[in-house]
Enzyme design. Structure first.
Site, short mmCIF file in Angstrom:
data_model
loop_
_atom_site.label_atom_id
_atom_site.label_comp_id
_atom_site.label_asym_id
_atom_site.label_seq_id
_atom_site.Cartn_x
_atom_site.Cartn_y
_atom_site.Cartn_z
N ASP A 299 0.84 -1.19 0.00
CA ASP A 299 0.00 0.00 0.00
C ASP A 299 0.88 1.25 0.00
OD1 ASP A 299 -2.30 1.84 0.83
OD2 ASP A 299 -3.29 -0.10 0.89
N SER B 270 -11.42 -0.20 -0.16
CA SER B 270 -10.08 -0.42 0.37
C SER B 270 -10.10 -0.79 1.84
CB SER B 270 -9.22 0.84 0.17
OG SER B 270 -8.91 1.05 -1.18
N HIS C 87 -3.28 5.87 3.81
CA HIS C 87 -4.11 4.76 3.34
C HIS C 87 -3.60 3.43 3.88
CE1 HIS C 87 -5.91 1.94 0.42
NE2 HIS C 87 -6.85 2.85 0.26
#
EC number: 3.4.21.96
Length: 595
Positions: A135, A515, A202
């Site tokens: 990620d 996600s 994220h």
């Protein structure tokens, strides 16, 4: 503090109160104590709407009272005195409190995970399993990724965007091991020791759901596999933190699987990336690589279906010989480049033409041209007719539009299809993803189906859709499969809206998107692997076998056909899955005994 009545002598106030409560033997039986109250509690809390001197009532019943607002109180009282409390005239109404949770906690509950984690359940925590997060990086300073002694649970960080010592077998990036990360944690200047940061946030959020232990919240925001080891790869290429190519992801997959094999531990890999540039049939090299490497070692790869369901970035059509069709799409402000990826049957023959917002034309581009460049003031259009490969029967017609000065013109573009000889006639077109072009670029008449982004379209990966755990509906943005192809459907759905999880810099924040649905499944896979492989209940519980048990354990609503293009086989329910594993374990042991 309660107010005393005015104009009443002090000697009379006690008499008035005692007259209201003197007949305690005549207690009403109308208030029935609910049978579902948690057993074993001697005292409970109740919410009271009251009038008069509630403090005195509490004193008589040896209860504790907190007046929280006008005529509202919380009373902590022995269970066997609830009926007596209800009988007093000062009590207008009693209500048992309802449990409230942080969003991550409620999402874990809706996914049937806490009962698998609890000591009186399956007692699973992910111990002995590696959770890999490919990620935007990870905030290694966040307490949720540390052990109780303060040391890091992160085995390795590979930051592909940095210059440093790369992992063995790779030529770029900087790798940091557990000892270096621990040294950084102890340092007054940690980022001089390990300079890798998750500037996007994220990856940290995803890691918190899959494997955070909730130390920063006293366990309230605990993730799924809270004792699993972690490997984090910050994907990208040198100097470009916001960009990751498919090649970086391929390297990352190899890296984490090699590490898992070296440690002799099973691995669950979360890869929350997506793009629209492809046939969406799993036939690119990128996708076939993922399919093949997913069978390497004791591996399960989990990928979200993407956020393209309501983006308006997919168009499906059917054309006949001699027909001319026009497909309109809008471009939003500030774009410097965009593309259209059109996929059709190679047996079909049609020409294409782009009409720009000012009404000018690219001219008709035929298949005989193969590649054509069209120049207009302030932009360049490149049209490329692809060919079938040994992986794919389909043909791509790719349009790339790039501004040469300033942004692309806003407004309506038209793609004109001029059919010649048509055998099949079906075709699909994709615009770039929301992350690339935003919500102001879209088709005027899009399809919500066949909107799962690459690489979730690869075979043998677990595809995770997103749903709203509060109401049970699929999230509008969640990518959906192709109605005509059940093999393209998601495997299952997990919570994806307003999920509370770890935030870069410490603490927690709310995140939305598929996600954050995928790591619920990634963490669940780690718990399954712990039970199966680490605890030796099912040594082959990974890959397609693990995927199959996630499917069978998913919760399904009555009256809805499954699998379907939105939910796949239903919503994640790990407890159901574990019970099926136990049930089938008996048959597996019987078979092993026979052999």
């Amino acid at each position: 503090m309660s107010k005393e009545p005015r104009n009443v002598p002090a000697s009379s106030r006690k008499d008035i109160f005692m007259s209201e409560i003197s007949n305690e033997s005549e207690i009403s039986n109308e208030f029935e104590f609910p049978e579902f109250i948690e057993p074993g509690l001697e005292k409970i809390e109740v919410i009271a709407k009251f009038n008069g001197d509630i403090v005195r009532v509490a004193e008589i019943l040896e209860a504790e009272v907190e007046i929280i607002y006008q005529n509202y109180a919380i009373i902590t009282i022995a269970k066997d005195k609830i009926k007596r409390l209800a009988s007093y005239p000062q009590i207008e109404h009693l209500e048992l409190p309802k449990n409230l949770y942080f969003e991550l906690s409620s999402s874990l509950t809706s996914s049937c995970i806490p009962s698998v984690q609890r000591a009186d359940g399956f007692n699973l925590s992910g111990r002995g399993v590696i959770v890999a997060i490919i990620d935007s990086g990870i905030d290694y300073m966040h307490p949720d990724f540390r052990n109780s002694d303060g040391t890091s649970r992160i085995l390795f960080i590979w930051d592909q965007t940095q210059t440093g010592t790369p992992p063995v077998g790779f030529n770029s990036g900087a790798e940091y091991n557990n000892q270096q990360i621990n040294n950084a944690i102890l340092s007054e200047t940690p980022y001089q020791v390990v300079p890798s940061r998750d500037t996007n946030g994220h990856g940290t959020a995803v890691a918190g759901i899959a494997a955070g232990n909730g130390r920063a919240s006293n366990g309230i925001n605990r993730g799924v596999a809270f004792e699993a080891d972690i490997i984090a790869v910050k994907v990208g290429y040198r100097g470009y933190e916001s960009f990751a190519r498919s090649t970086e992801l391929m390297r990352a997959l190899k890296y984490v699987i090699d590490k898992a094999r070296r440690f002799g531990k099973p691995i669950c890999i979360n890869m929350s990336f997506g793009m629209n540039n492809g046939s969406h049939r799993g036939d690119s090299l990128f996708e076939t690589f993922i399919t093949e490497i997913s069978t390497n070692w004791k591996t399960s790869i989990i990928i979200p279906t993407g956020n393209e369901g309501s983006a308006g970035h997919h168009y499906h059509g059917k054309i006949q010989t001699g027909e001319v069709q026009e497909i309109e799409f809008f471009t939003g402000p500030g774009l410097e480049t965009s593309y259209l990826s059109l996929w059709k049957n190679f047996a079909d023959n049609f020409a294409v033409e782009i009409i720009f917002p000012d009404g000018s034309s690219s001219g008709v581009v035929n298949i005989e041209n193969q590649v054509k460049t069209v120049r207009r003031p302030n932009l360049i259009l490149n049209v490329f007719y692809g060919q079938p490969s040994h992986y794919s029967l389909e043909q791509e017609v790719f349009f790339n539009i790039t501004a040469t000065q300033g942004p692309l013109p806003q407004g309506i573009f038209k793609l004109r299809l001029i059919a010649r000889n048509i055998v099949d006639g079906n075709y699909d077109i994709w615009l770039p993803t929301l992350e690339e072009v935003g919500e102001d670029t879209f088709f005027s008449d899009p399809s919500i189906y066949n909107t799962i982004t690459l690489p979730a379209t690869a075979e043998k990966v677990v595809r995770v859709a997103g749903y709203n755990a509060r109401v049970g509906n699929i999230a509008l943005f969640s990518g959906r499969g192709d109605l005509a192809d059940p093999n393209s459907y998601p495997d299952l759905a997990a919570p994806s809206i307003d999920i509370q999880t770890a935030r870069t810099g410490g603490g927690y924040d709310s995140f939305t998107g598929t996600s954050v649905a995928a790591p619920f499944v990634t963490g669940s896979a780690a718990l399954m692997m712990q039970w199966g492989i680490i605890n030796n209940n099912d040594p082959y519980l990974y890959g397609q076998r693990l995927r199959a048990f996630l499917r069978i354990g998913a919760e399904r609503k009555a009256g809805i056909p499954y699998p379907n293009a939105s939910f796949g086989y239903g919503t994640l329910c790990l407890y159901n899955t574990m019970n099926y594993l136990v049930e089938y374990e008996l048959g597996e042991q019987f078979w092993l005994n026979l052999t």
